[in-house]
Scaffold this active site. Sequence first.
Site, mmCIF file in Angstrom:
data_model
loop_
_atom_site.group_PDB
_atom_site.id
_atom_site.type_symbol
_atom_site.label_atom_id
_atom_site.label_comp_id
_atom_site.label_asym_id
_atom_site.label_seq_id
_atom_site.Cartn_x
_atom_site.Cartn_y
_atom_site.Cartn_z
ATOM 1 N N GLY A 167 0.815 -1.212 0.000
ATOM 2 C CA GLY A 167 0.000 0.000 0.000
ATOM 3 C C GLY A 167 0.847 1.259 0.000
ATOM 4 O O GLY A 167 0.583 2.207 -0.755
ATOM 5 N N ILE A 168 1.875 1.302 0.836
ATOM 6 C CA ILE A 168 2.703 2.519 0.927
ATOM 7 C C ILE A 168 3.533 2.667 -0.352
ATOM 8 O O ILE A 168 3.635 3.757 -0.920
ATOM 9 C CB ILE A 168 3.600 2.491 2.182
ATOM 10 N N THR A 245 11.469 4.504 5.061
ATOM 11 C CA THR A 245 10.378 4.837 5.989
ATOM 12 C C THR A 245 9.727 3.549 6.492
ATOM 13 O O THR A 245 8.638 3.595 7.068
ATOM 14 C CB THR A 245 9.287 5.698 5.305
ATOM 15 N N ALA A 246 10.382 2.400 6.236
ATOM 16 C CA ALA A 246 9.765 1.112 6.598
ATOM 17 C C ALA A 246 10.117 0.756 8.041
ATOM 18 O O ALA A 246 9.399 1.149 8.977
ATOM 19 C CB ALA A 246 10.213 0.045 5.615
ATOM 20 N N ASP A 271 13.555 7.757 8.273
ATOM 21 C CA ASP A 271 12.530 7.989 9.289
ATOM 22 C C ASP A 271 12.631 6.932 10.385
ATOM 23 O O ASP A 271 12.051 7.093 11.456
ATOM 24 C CB ASP A 271 11.142 7.920 8.630
ATOM 25 N N GLU A 276 15.685 2.054 17.558
ATOM 26 C CA GLU A 276 15.016 3.290 17.992
ATOM 27 C C GLU A 276 14.810 3.287 19.497
ATOM 28 O O GLU A 276 14.463 2.233 20.045
ATOM 29 C CB GLU A 276 13.655 3.404 17.289
ATOM 30 N N HIS A 294 11.021 8.849 13.303
ATOM 31 C CA HIS A 294 9.850 7.989 13.082
ATOM 32 C C HIS A 294 8.545 8.812 13.106
ATOM 33 O O HIS A 294 7.694 8.628 13.980
ATOM 34 C CB HIS A 294 9.794 6.852 14.115
HETATM 35 O O1 LIG Z 1 5.452 2.948 11.618
HETATM 36 C C1 LIG Z 1 4.261 3.037 11.571
HETATM 37 C C2 LIG Z 1 3.378 1.903 11.468
HETATM 38 O O2 LIG Z 1 3.859 0.766 11.450
HETATM 39 O O3 LIG Z 1 2.169 2.108 11.401
#
Ligand SMILES: O=CC(=O)O
Length: 334
Positions: A167-168, A245-246, A271, A276, A294
């Site tokens: 989706g992303i 961003t994953a 991100d 983290e 994040h």
């Molecule tokens: O990082 C954000 C998510 O997994 O929704």
Amino acid sequence: MADKPKVLLLGKIEHAQEAWATIADIAHVLEPKATDRQQFLAECRSGIFDGVTVAYRTFGSVSVTGRIDDELLDVLPKSLRFLCHNGAGYDQVDIPACTKRNVRVSNTPTAVDDATADINIWLLIGAMRNLPISMNALRAGDWRGKTLPSLGHDPQGKVLGILGMGGIGRNLAAKARAFGMKIRYHNRSRLCPDLEGDAEYVSFETLLSESDVLSLNLPLNPQTRHTISAPQFALMKPGIVIVNTARGAVMDEAALVDALASGRVATVGLDVYEEEPDIHPGLMSNENVLLVPHMGTWTVETQTKMEEWAISNVRLAVTEARLRSIVPEQKDMP
Ligand SMILES: O=CC(=O)O
């Protein structure tokens, strides 16, 4: 009250109070008092949560419960049948351990797509334009810095390689098309023509060797950990730009630091990080790295949507013993 189903709330509801109120109407909601994993394990062992059938959890609740793994599932009530995770990525949950105990897990797919793809584009452009150097110089009162920052690059006509066309990834592809980028992707399997559009399906090796920008949009699980490491960096076009961003651990951070030092990777937009909130010092100190903590889904609208989606899973689990969005690994669970 006593005969209502019991729901365990792990973390806080920050936005979707109205939706959560509908759960309080149909279930008895329990909340842990623990502030760390040892205390939470003890609370579970005390029997205080016995009878709970559904749990809602947030990404941040990991700071109290730790990972949902064998050790934790062994002390959670045996009555637990559904775990509703608020988030698209569910790497904090050991899915095989849940499956073994007949605990079904849901996530919040699609709710995160726009916001995550938006920050992905922001990082992509920021990294292509090499913005951290001038941003840091400006804040240090030094305008563009002592030496002029090197010129950035335009996205128009560049090849964007998307690793993970869920989706992303597809949302990102649609946005990157507006910037004139040529989209290529690699996935476990090729998409149907409707979903693929004009994106070109290529092998993993081709994606690495022919992309000007590589975007990581694949989920983290034991199979995808360190998908990008030293051998993969060696295949990339010198001067590639990478965006993640994953999840941090889909890329080997130490190998990334080396690839930046050698110039194989020109700039990177991140991100997410392997540990983290700790960030590899080699990334922190490198001005070719654009970093945000994040923030992919950090908008009022998206946080609200995600909570509402996760709560809808809780509601279905309580009322119909099923989930709206069971995780793909459990799709075939009887
Ligand atoms: O990082 C954000 C998510 O997994 O929704």
